[in-house]
Design a protein around this motif. Sequence first.
Motif, PDB file in Angstrom:
ATOM      1  N   ALA A  98       0.834  -1.206   0.000  1.00 55.75           N
ATOM      2  CA  ALA A  98       0.000   0.000   0.000  1.00 55.75           C
ATOM      3  C   ALA A  98       0.868   1.256   0.000  1.00 55.75           C
ATOM      4  O   ALA A  98       0.635   2.195  -0.776  1.00 55.75           O
ATOM      5  N   LEU A  99       1.889   1.269   0.855  1.00 52.16           N
ATOM      6  CA  LEU A  99       2.754   2.444   0.947  1.00 52.16           C
ATOM      7  C   LEU A  99       3.552   2.637  -0.335  1.00 52.16           C
ATOM      8  O   LEU A  99       3.589   3.746  -0.902  1.00 52.16           O
ATOM      9  N   TRP A 100       4.184   1.572  -0.816  1.00 50.56           N
ATOM     10  CA  TRP A 100       5.016   1.689  -2.015  1.00 50.56           C
ATOM     11  C   TRP A 100       4.164   2.061  -3.233  1.00 50.56           C
ATOM     12  O   TRP A 100       4.552   2.889  -4.055  1.00 50.56           O
ATOM     13  N   SER A 101       2.981   1.467  -3.343  1.00 50.59           N
ATOM     14  CA  SER A 101       2.112   1.755  -4.490  1.00 50.59           C
ATOM     15  C   SER A 101       1.666   3.212  -4.492  1.00 50.59           C
ATOM     16  O   SER A 101       1.620   3.859  -5.550  1.00 50.59           O
ATOM     17  N   MET A 102       1.328   3.727  -3.316  1.00 48.32           N
ATOM     18  CA  MET A 102       0.885   5.114  -3.241  1.00 48.32           C
ATOM     19  C   MET A 102       2.012   6.069  -3.621  1.00 48.32           C
ATOM     20  O   MET A 102       1.820   7.001  -4.408  1.00 48.32           O
ATOM     21  N   VAL A 103       3.195   5.825  -3.075  1.00 49.62           N
ATOM     22  CA  VAL A 103       4.337   6.684  -3.383  1.00 49.62           C
ATOM     23  C   VAL A 103       4.674   6.593  -4.873  1.00 49.62           C
ATOM     24  O   VAL A 103       4.898   7.608  -5.539  1.00 49.62           O
ATOM     25  N   HIS A 104       4.697   5.374  -5.394  1.00 50.82           N
ATOM     26  CA  HIS A 104       5.005   5.178  -6.816  1.00 50.82           C
ATOM     27  C   HIS A 104       3.979   5.878  -7.702  1.00 50.82           C
ATOM     28  O   HIS A 104       4.335   6.546  -8.683  1.00 50.82           O
ATOM     29  N   GLY A 105       2.712   5.745  -7.351  1.00 51.11           N
ATOM     30  CA  GLY A 105       1.670   6.383  -8.149  1.00 51.11           C
ATOM     31  C   GLY A 105       1.798   7.894  -8.162  1.00 51.11           C
ATOM     32  O   GLY A 105       1.666   8.534  -9.213  1.00 51.11           O
ATOM     33  N   TYR A 106       2.089   8.471  -6.996  1.00 48.27           N
ATOM     34  CA  TYR A 106       2.222   9.923  -6.921  1.00 48.27           C
ATOM     35  C   TYR A 106       3.416  10.405  -7.737  1.00 48.27           C
ATOM     36  O   TYR A 106       3.306  11.361  -8.516  1.00 48.27           O
ATOM     37  N   VAL A 107       4.561   9.732  -7.561  1.00 51.23           N
ATOM     38  CA  VAL A 107       5.755  10.131  -8.307  1.00 51.23           C
ATOM     39  C   VAL A 107       5.505  10.012  -9.811  1.00 51.23           C
ATOM     40  O   VAL A 107       5.838  10.921 -10.584  1.00 51.23           O
ATOM     41  N   SER A 108       4.909   8.909 -10.231  1.00 47.77           N
ATOM     42  CA  SER A 108       4.659   8.695 -11.657  1.00 47.77           C
ATOM     43  C   SER A 108       3.755   9.779 -12.229  1.00 47.77           C
ATOM     44  O   SER A 108       4.002  10.301 -13.330  1.00 47.77           O
ATOM     45  N   MET A 109       2.714  10.134 -11.501  1.00 47.42           N
ATOM     46  CA  MET A 109       1.798  11.166 -11.987  1.00 47.42           C
ATOM     47  C   MET A 109       2.469  12.538 -12.025  1.00 47.42           C
ATOM     48  O   MET A 109       2.218  13.337 -12.932  1.00 47.42           O
ATOM     49  N   ARG A 110       3.352  12.802 -11.054  1.00 44.27           N
ATOM     50  CA  ARG A 110       4.065  14.079 -11.050  1.00 44.27           C
ATOM     51  C   ARG A 110       5.028  14.185 -12.225  1.00 44.27           C
ATOM     52  O   ARG A 110       5.051  15.202 -12.938  1.00 44.27           O
ATOM     53  N   ILE A 111       5.835  13.149 -12.442  1.00 42.80           N
ATOM     54  CA  ILE A 111       6.858  13.269 -13.478  1.00 42.80           C
ATOM     55  C   ILE A 111       6.266  13.178 -14.885  1.00 42.80           C
ATOM     56  O   ILE A 111       6.907  13.599 -15.852  1.00 42.80           O
ATOM     57  N   GLU A 112       5.040  12.658 -14.992  1.00 36.96           N
ATOM     58  CA  GLU A 112       4.380  12.628 -16.293  1.00 36.96           C
ATOM     59  C   GLU A 112       3.521  13.869 -16.524  1.00 36.96           C
ATOM     60  O   GLU A 112       2.893  14.015 -17.570  1.00 36.96           O
ATOM     61  N   GLY A 113       3.486  14.762 -15.538  1.00 38.98           N
ATOM     62  CA  GLY A 113       2.753  16.007 -15.697  1.00 38.98           C
ATOM     63  C   GLY A 113       1.272  15.914 -15.395  1.00 38.98           C
ATOM     64  O   GLY A 113       0.514  16.854 -15.683  1.00 38.98           O
ATOM     65  N   ASN A 114       0.827  14.795 -14.793  1.00 36.84           N
ATOM     66  CA  ASN A 114      -0.589  14.643 -14.465  1.00 36.84           C
ATOM     67  C   ASN A 114      -0.972  15.353 -13.173  1.00 36.84           C
ATOM     68  O   ASN A 114      -2.157  15.594 -12.922  1.00 36.84           O
ATOM     69  N   LEU A 115       0.017  15.647 -12.345  1.00 34.74           N
ATOM     70  CA  LEU A 115      -0.204  16.386 -11.107  1.00 34.74           C
ATOM     71  C   LEU A 115       0.795  17.532 -11.037  1.00 34.74           C
ATOM     72  O   LEU A 115       1.894  17.436 -11.580  1.00 34.74           O
ATOM     73  N   VAL A 116       0.408  18.583 -10.365  1.00 36.28           N
ATOM     74  CA  VAL A 116       1.319  19.712 -10.162  1.00 36.28           C
ATOM     75  C   VAL A 116       1.577  19.848  -8.669  1.00 36.28           C
ATOM     76  O   VAL A 116       0.768  19.410  -7.844  1.00 36.28           O
ATOM     77  N   PRO A 117       2.713  20.436  -8.282  1.00 33.20           N
ATOM     78  CA  PRO A 117       3.001  20.614  -6.856  1.00 33.20           C
ATOM     79  C   PRO A 117       1.908  21.442  -6.184  1.00 33.20           C
ATOM     80  O   PRO A 117       1.329  22.348  -6.785  1.00 33.20           O
ATOM     81  N   GLY A 118       1.628  21.108  -4.941  1.00 26.31           N
ATOM     82  CA  GLY A 118       0.620  21.858  -4.199  1.00 26.31           C
ATOM     83  C   GLY A 118       0.814  21.657  -2.708  1.00 26.31           C
ATOM     84  O   GLY A 118       1.731  20.957  -2.275  1.00 26.31           O
ATOM     85  N   ARG A 119      -0.058  22.272  -1.926  1.00 26.35           N
ATOM     86  CA  ARG A 119      -0.007  22.132  -0.471  1.00 26.35           C
ATOM     87  C   ARG A 119      -1.379  21.759   0.063  1.00 26.35           C
ATOM     88  O   ARG A 119      -2.405  22.153  -0.497  1.00 26.35           O
ATOM     89  N   ASP A 120      -1.371  21.004   1.149  1.00 28.55           N
ATOM     90  CA  ASP A 120      -2.617  20.653   1.808  1.00 28.55           C
ATOM     91  C   ASP A 120      -3.210  21.919   2.424  1.00 28.55           C
ATOM     92  O   ASP A 120      -2.520  22.663   3.129  1.00 28.55           O
ATOM     93  N   LYS A 121      -4.487  22.168   2.165  1.00 28.37           N
ATOM     94  CA  LYS A 121      -5.099  23.414   2.619  1.00 28.37           C
ATOM     95  C   LYS A 121      -5.364  23.433   4.122  1.00 28.37           C
ATOM     96  O   LYS A 121      -5.611  24.496   4.695  1.00 28.37           O
ATOM     97  N   VAL A 122      -5.319  22.267   4.759  1.00 25.80           N
ATOM     98  CA  VAL A 122      -5.552  22.205   6.206  1.00 25.80           C
ATOM     99  C   VAL A 122      -4.240  22.305   6.975  1.00 25.80           C
ATOM    100  O   VAL A 122      -4.088  23.126   7.884  1.00 25.80           O
ATOM    101  N   THR A 123      -3.272  21.467   6.601  1.00 24.03           N
ATOM    102  CA  THR A 123      -2.012  21.416   7.358  1.00 24.03           C
ATOM    103  C   THR A 123      -0.939  22.341   6.803  1.00 24.03           C
ATOM    104  O   THR A 123       0.009  22.684   7.509  1.00 24.03           O
TER     105      THR A 123
END
Length: 205
Positions: free
Chosen positions: A160-185
């Motif tokens: 679960a941990l590795w898959s989540m980290v891998h998914g986030y990194v993959s989406m970032r480096i492919e341009g599917n996600l942009v850097p951001g900040r959590d609006k609560v923390t």
Amino acid sequence: MSISKRGRPRAAYHHGNLREALVDAAFALLDEGGADAVTIRAVARRAGVTHAAPANHFADRKALLTALASRIFEDLSREISRRLARAGDGLEARLRVFADAVLRFGLASPHRYRLIWRWDALDGADAALQGAMDAIYDCLIAELSVQGSEALDPHSRAIALWSMVHGYVSMRIEGNLVPGRDKVTGEPREKAIVTALLEGIVPRR
């Protein structure tokens, strides 16, 4: 440094370290243009040797890319171990070390990160590659086994941990996600998603 017949600088190498010279050249090409830029001819040209010379160390392009992937996993494993040595004993802090190391590596070196998951281009049966990858996974399992969960076994939580980290990194480096900040923390998004996942992985006493 000597000059090749074509007038380009040729990096000198000494007998016995041609393999390392080829690996260095391959990494330079990988970082510049991704895995597709790494060919036997291009590596030989970058290392300043004949096109036939790499065959003494790498049977083909797949063997060369597999050697690079093994080295990348080994470097990542050493970085995780180095960080764990300075981390506290708490499971959450130690899992964050793993997640942060993978996130930082993937975002800083996207071509290297893509390569280690290019199973179409790698020899998945290679013992060195399997050993280098397993070393990271086994380290993660060991951490999760120390402080277990009655609900899930260590492998389910590790995946679960590795898959989540891998998914986030993959989406970032492919341009599917942009850097951001959590609006609560106010945390960077990559840290916030780890927090969200760890709430379900780390046993609450």
